[in-house]
Design a protein around this motif. Sequence first.
Motif, PDB file in Angstrom:
ATOM      1  N   VAL A 269       0.752  -1.221  -0.152  1.00  0.00           N
ATOM      2  CA  VAL A 269       0.037  -0.022   0.122  1.00  0.00           C
ATOM      3  C   VAL A 269       0.931   1.179   0.027  1.00  0.00           C
ATOM      4  N   ALA A 270       0.435   2.138  -0.830  1.00  0.00           N
ATOM      5  CA  ALA A 270       1.342   3.418  -1.037  1.00  0.00           C
ATOM      6  C   ALA A 270       0.658   4.757  -1.101  1.00  0.00           C
TER       7      ALA A 270
ATOM      8  N   LYS B 163       2.025  16.058  -0.271  1.00  0.00           N
ATOM      9  CA  LYS B 163       3.175  17.129  -0.274  1.00  0.00           C
ATOM     10  C   LYS B 163       3.916  17.378   1.146  1.00  0.00           C
ATOM     11  N   ASP B 164       3.375  17.054   1.926  1.00  0.00           N
ATOM     12  CA  ASP B 164       4.108  17.116   3.409  1.00  0.00           C
ATOM     13  C   ASP B 164       3.793  15.799   4.140  1.00  0.00           C
ATOM     14  N   ARG B 165       4.545  15.649   4.900  1.00  0.00           N
ATOM     15  CA  ARG B 165       4.936  14.326   5.684  1.00  0.00           C
ATOM     16  C   ARG B 165       3.378  13.694   6.231  1.00  0.00           C
ATOM     17  N   ARG B 166       2.551  14.768   6.898  1.00  0.00           N
ATOM     18  CA  ARG B 166       1.557  14.290   7.611  1.00  0.00           C
ATOM     19  C   ARG B 166       0.320  13.919   6.777  1.00  0.00           C
ATOM     20  N   THR B 167       0.137  14.459   5.470  1.00  0.00           N
ATOM     21  CA  THR B 167      -0.744  14.128   4.657  1.00  0.00           C
ATOM     22  C   THR B 167      -0.283  12.763   4.316  1.00  0.00           C
ATOM     23  N   ALA B 168       0.795  12.393   3.729  1.00  0.00           N
ATOM     24  CA  ALA B 168       1.193  11.044   3.242  1.00  0.00           C
ATOM     25  C   ALA B 168       1.033   9.926   4.117  1.00  0.00           C
ATOM     26  N   LEU B 169       1.317  10.510   5.458  1.00  0.00           N
ATOM     27  CA  LEU B 169       1.306   9.339   6.703  1.00  0.00           C
ATOM     28  C   LEU B 169      -0.324   9.158   6.687  1.00  0.00           C
TER      29      LEU B 169
ATOM     30  N   THR C 253       7.653  -4.463   6.236  1.00  0.00           N
ATOM     31  CA  THR C 253       8.111  -2.914   6.230  1.00  0.00           C
ATOM     32  C   THR C 253       7.052  -1.789   5.924  1.00  0.00           C
ATOM     33  N   PHE C 254       7.430  -0.754   6.790  1.00  0.00           N
ATOM     34  CA  PHE C 254       6.968   0.622   6.741  1.00  0.00           C
ATOM     35  C   PHE C 254       7.795   1.423   6.367  1.00  0.00           C
ATOM     36  N   SER C 255       7.509   2.684   5.468  1.00  0.00           N
ATOM     37  CA  SER C 255       8.320   3.735   5.096  1.00  0.00           C
ATOM     38  C   SER C 255       7.747   5.023   4.769  1.00  0.00           C
ATOM     39  N   ILE C 256       8.252   6.175   5.273  1.00  0.00           N
ATOM     40  CA  ILE C 256       7.722   7.401   4.833  1.00  0.00           C
ATOM     41  C   ILE C 256       9.111   7.933   4.378  1.00  0.00           C
ATOM     42  N   THR C 257       9.171   8.214   3.105  1.00  0.00           N
ATOM     43  CA  THR C 257      10.446   8.790   2.422  1.00  0.00           C
ATOM     44  C   THR C 257      10.105  10.189   1.701  1.00  0.00           C
TER      45      THR C 257
ATOM     46  N   GLY D 249       4.964   7.228   1.100  1.00  0.00           N
ATOM     47  CA  GLY D 249       4.685   6.226   2.149  1.00  0.00           C
ATOM     48  C   GLY D 249       4.499   5.002   1.520  1.00  0.00           C
ATOM     49  N   ARG D 250       4.931   3.915   2.337  1.00  0.00           N
ATOM     50  CA  ARG D 250       4.611   2.438   1.840  1.00  0.00           C
ATOM     51  C   ARG D 250       4.606   1.445   2.997  1.00  0.00           C
ATOM     52  N   VAL D 251       3.648   0.657   2.888  1.00  0.00           N
ATOM     53  CA  VAL D 251       3.650  -0.531   4.005  1.00  0.00           C
ATOM     54  C   VAL D 251       3.408  -1.807   3.046  1.00  0.00           C
TER      55      VAL D 251
END
Length: 239
Positions: free
Chosen positions: A44-45, A49-55, A83-87, A103-105
Amino acid sequence: MTTPTPDDPQPAVPYGTPDAPRIAVRGEAHLEVDPEIARIGITVASRGKDRRTALDDLTHRNTTALNLLKSYGEAVERIETGTFSITPQLKEGRGERIHAHHGRVHITAELTDFTALGELTTRLADLDLTRVDGPWWALRPNSPAHRTARQQAVREAVQRAREYAEALGTTLAALVELADIGAENTPPAYPAAPGGAMRSRALYGGAPDTAAAPLDLEPQRQHVHAQVNARFTMAPPQL
């Protein structure tokens, strides 16, 4: 140097003796059986534009995927989050200006009901920014097929030894040794990653107007192998 006495233990004779000739054989079994489980990988991706929105988007899509998996009840035997990532994605040029966040899970699901597999896989692939990989077919570690193969390999070893003895006009006397091939250095029965023999599909979710038709997924037959080494003694043949 000491002289051995009659009471000292005698070294083993690797090839038997004229009074107890030894036969060494290998028994093998190869079975083809239906798989017992199917594994799929869901990625899931999200983009923002900002970290909070992606998260926030990633959390929502991850929950949607998990709820869909759990709605199939006992058909889905196991669900695991990997794995989980916010890049952050940097803009081209000088400086460290962030253009967006990705973001990716990764989720792994294990199914035992193959009738639900095609529908579930298709519904997961319909979700936004969702990738589905698999299925990877497998047997359980304690599958009866493994025991059947081992027993068949032993029976073949005994039959082969009997045929050798019959060719010499004699019979088997005793079993001396029975061992798995490579018993002292056995590799793991199930590798961490699926092997190349497994079939794989990759599906990417979009925003369809109507529900997609379920995929028709045919289970891949599994190959089970077993090998044993066996040594027997036989009655002295009349040569």
